[in-house]
Write an enzyme that holds these catalytic residues in place. Structure first.
Site, mmCIF file in Angstrom:
data_model
loop_
_atom_site.group_PDB
_atom_site.id
_atom_site.type_symbol
_atom_site.label_atom_id
_atom_site.label_comp_id
_atom_site.label_asym_id
_atom_site.label_seq_id
_atom_site.Cartn_x
_atom_site.Cartn_y
_atom_site.Cartn_z
ATOM 1 N N GLY A 22 0.808 -1.207 0.000
ATOM 2 C CA GLY A 22 0.000 0.000 0.000
ATOM 3 C C GLY A 22 0.843 1.260 0.000
ATOM 4 N N GLY A 24 0.337 5.072 1.624
ATOM 5 C CA GLY A 24 -0.451 5.993 2.427
ATOM 6 C C GLY A 24 0.029 7.414 2.247
ATOM 7 N N GLY A 27 3.680 7.618 3.581
ATOM 8 C CA GLY A 27 4.726 6.712 3.106
ATOM 9 C C GLY A 27 4.172 5.371 2.676
ATOM 10 N N VAL A 29 3.730 1.126 2.598
ATOM 11 C CA VAL A 29 3.504 0.046 3.559
ATOM 12 C C VAL A 29 3.947 -1.258 2.907
ATOM 13 C CG1 VAL A 29 1.854 -1.152 5.023
ATOM 14 C CG2 VAL A 29 1.536 1.281 4.524
ATOM 15 N N LYS A 44 5.331 0.154 8.117
ATOM 16 C CA LYS A 44 4.743 1.406 7.655
ATOM 17 C C LYS A 44 5.824 2.480 7.667
ATOM 18 C CE LYS A 44 0.595 2.443 9.006
ATOM 19 N NZ LYS A 44 -0.222 2.573 7.778
ATOM 20 N N ASP A 134 -10.634 9.565 11.253
ATOM 21 C CA ASP A 134 -10.675 9.249 9.815
ATOM 22 C C ASP A 134 -11.122 7.804 9.594
ATOM 23 O OD1 ASP A 134 -10.499 9.729 7.112
ATOM 24 O OD2 ASP A 134 -8.330 9.413 6.991
#
Length: 613
Positions: A22, A24, A27, A29, A44, A134
């Site tokens: 991923g 984000g 940064g 992942v 992460k 969030d």
């Protein structure tokens, strides 16, 4: 191989990267495995420019204090020369957003279970004075379970720090507008703000759309002023829970995540949903639909049922001009191996004659080679070569041990044989390598496997059932190299039945015991598990570059694209015995009906399916 900037430093850390999972706002992942323990983690990456050290350490204290089943736990901090990473729990099931993009929607009981998981995680965080700020599908990660999924909230602390940074930069609008409570647009937040977002999630999971839509400016106006409209198809009592959670004023919402959870559980029972402890099938049933008629480009009658089919696609001649040397189809009927060559391709009318080879025993597996064929029986592995003057010759290469499992590399470069030990708790693996399978390598497997599979030219996996006493509790995948090196073990709580290779490197397709009407897509690097829904239990499976082919016992042929969307459903002949893909758009299908067996060649391009080849 992961080649993103900064990952070279991790080669000297205690973790080995399996791949990027991923990206984000702060940064990348990564999925990684601990070099000594074999434990999977998520690394992460945190950008130093966005996360100044003093703020990062303050937020890290909050992250480390959150220990709950439904929260992604921060385990440690990993410093390398140029970067720093949070070491987090790894969730192999992807995000809730990934699940929501399935063509078929979840059964309502699974929706309720996932939302209850989110509420449990929020209740724990709110009790410690931590608000997420969030909540959205992308921040809810999934771990697969035998009966569905376990939801875990991620980015606690990071989301709140985002709000603080934005406030300092003069902006009040952070987060995802589609899930933001009205007060969040003015920079205010409280536990009730998270519950509002959960209400949006519940609405979307049940109906496939959000209560308010549009660009960010329209969403702000809708959340602040537009009345909520709940359609009649939403269960009545659950609709009441949604309505209260989406009140404009925080004081009119549920006082706490715990009270919202209790109300949702009571509503699910009142609406007559399935037992939360025994949720049954994962996805809602598909409506009845008409099937496309079956069309075969070629048909051949066989005197015995076909057990195995292999299609040898064009290869380039090693030297000289880049011209294909033709396509071949191999199929086994008992101890008879048939070979048909098509110099101009399978779809041309100029097909070569069929040649038949007698093998001493019933053929169970076939592996084409440049200069011949490898055939596997219960007792031995045979090398079959063709001499222009003498015809086909069959030579035994390896005697197989009783009850041993075997696996060919796709082009017959090596053979793996696992022999269970007397107590069945472990097995000895022997790998036969070289042109004549005359080189041996040995390895001790930790568990006695139920299937061996060569995943590429150099590596294989041994799939075994993980047990606690006599009770099966999951499946392990033990990796090995063709040189006999142990590569580590991955595991899942799913009870996997069988594995099938796909054209994508390190991707496998599988079925599972507890959810037989689902197709499992298993990525080894990075480790990820995706479930796709099927209308029936697949009897045979094949993978193409564009998706998957499933065949039922009744002969129905289902075509799915890579993300599980149906692109074709065909009423094929009943009682299939074997299938094999013809890339990029064909299928070999063998069936049996009474005393007659048939071998069909199907050109999918001639059918009305929703796919461009």
């Amino acid at each position: 191989m992961v080649s993103h900037g900064g990952t070279q430093d991790l080669k000297r850390s205690k973790y080995r990267l399996l791949g990027l999972v991923g990206q984000g706002q702060f940064g990348r992942v990564y999925c990684a495995i601990h070099r000594k323990t074999g434990r999977l983690v998520a690394l992460k990456e945190l950008d130093r420019r966005r996360f100044p050290t003093h703020k990062f350490l303050r937020e890290l204290r909050f992250l480390l204090s959150l220990r709950h089943t439904n929260i992604v736990t921060c385990q440690a901090l990993e410093h390398v020369q140029t970067r720093r990473y949070l070491v987090m729990d790894y969730c192999e099931g992807g995000t809730l957003r990934d699940l929501m993009q399935e063509e078929r929607s979840l059964q309502p009981v699974h929706v309720v279970r996932l939302v209850l998981d989110v509420l449990a995680g929020l209740a724990h965080a709110h009790a410690q004075g931590i608000v997420h700020c969030d909540i959205k599908p992308e921040n809810v990660l999934l771990r697969v379970t035998p009966t569905g999924w376990l939801a875990q909230i991620t980015d606690f602390g990071i989301a709140r720090l985002s709000q603080e940074i934005a406030t300092l930069e003069g902006s009040n609008n952070t987060g995802s507008p589609a899930y933001m409570a009205p007060e969040r647009f003015y920079g205010q937040y409280s536990p009730a703000s998270d519950l509002y977002a959960v209400g949006v999630l519940l609405f979307e999971l049940l109906l496939g759309r959000r209560p308010f839509s549009g660009p960010p400016s329209d969403l702000m106006s809708a959340h602040l002023n537009q009345s909520l409209v709940i359609p009649p198809e939403m269960p009545t009592e659950i609709a009441a829970v949604v309505r209260r959670s989406l009140q404009k004023l925080p004081g009119r919402r549920f006082p706490s995540a715990l009270e919202m959870s209790q109300a949702l559980q009571a509503a699910a029972i009142a609406d007559g949903l399935m037992d939360l402890e025994d949720p049954g099938n994962l996805f809602r049933p598909q409506p009845a639909r008409s099937l496309q008629p079956f069309q075969a480009a070629q048909e051949q009658v066989q005197w015995l049922p076909v057990q195995q089919i292999v299609v040898d696609q064009p290869r380039l001649v090693p030297s000289g001009p880049a011209t294909p040397i033709g396509e071949r189809i191999y199929w086994a009927t008992g101890p008879m191996l048939s070979v048909q060559q098509f110099p101009q391709g399978i779809w041309s009318e100029a097909g070569g004659r069929t040649q038949q080879i007698n093998v001493p025993e019933v053929v169970e597996a076939i592996a084409p080679q440049e200069q011949g064929i490898l055939a596997l029986t219960q007792q031995a592995a045979y090398s079959i070569s063709r001499d222009p003057a003498q015809g086909w010759t069959v030579n035994r290469r390896v005697w197989l041990e009783p009850k041993a499992l075997t696996a060919w590399e796709a082009q017959g470069r090596w053979l793996a044989m696992a022999s269970p030990r007397p107590d069945q708790s472990a097995a000895d693996l022997t790998i036969y390598d070289g042109p004549k399978l005359n080189h041996r390598h040995h390895l001790a497997l930790k568990r006695s496997p139920q299937q061996l599979l060569a995943v590429d030219r150099h590596h294989g996996i041994a799939m075994a059932t993980k047990r606690e006493g006599d009770r099966p509790v999951g499946t392990t995948f033990e990796g090995f190299s063709r040189r006999g090196q142990h590569l580590g073990t991955l595991s899942t709580p799913l009870l996997i039945d069988r594995l099938v290779l796909t054209p994508k490197p390190y991707r496998l397709m599988a079925t599972e015991q507890n959810q037989p009407q689902s197709l499992v897509i298993l990525d080894l690097k990075p480790f990820r598990i995706l479930r796709l829904s099927t209308p029936w239990v697949p009897a045979f499976m094949a993978a193409m570059t564009w998706g998957y082919i499933l065949v039922s016992r009744a002969g129905e042929i289902l075509l799915l694209d890579e993300v599980g969307r149906e692109v074709g459903w065909i009423a094929g002949p009943p009682n299939p015995t074997a299938i094999a893909p013809i890339h990029p758009a064909g299928l070999m299908l063998a069936t049996v009906e009474g005393s007659q067996s048939m071998l069909y060649t199907v050109d999918l391009r001639q059918l009305e399916i929703d796919l461009l080849f």
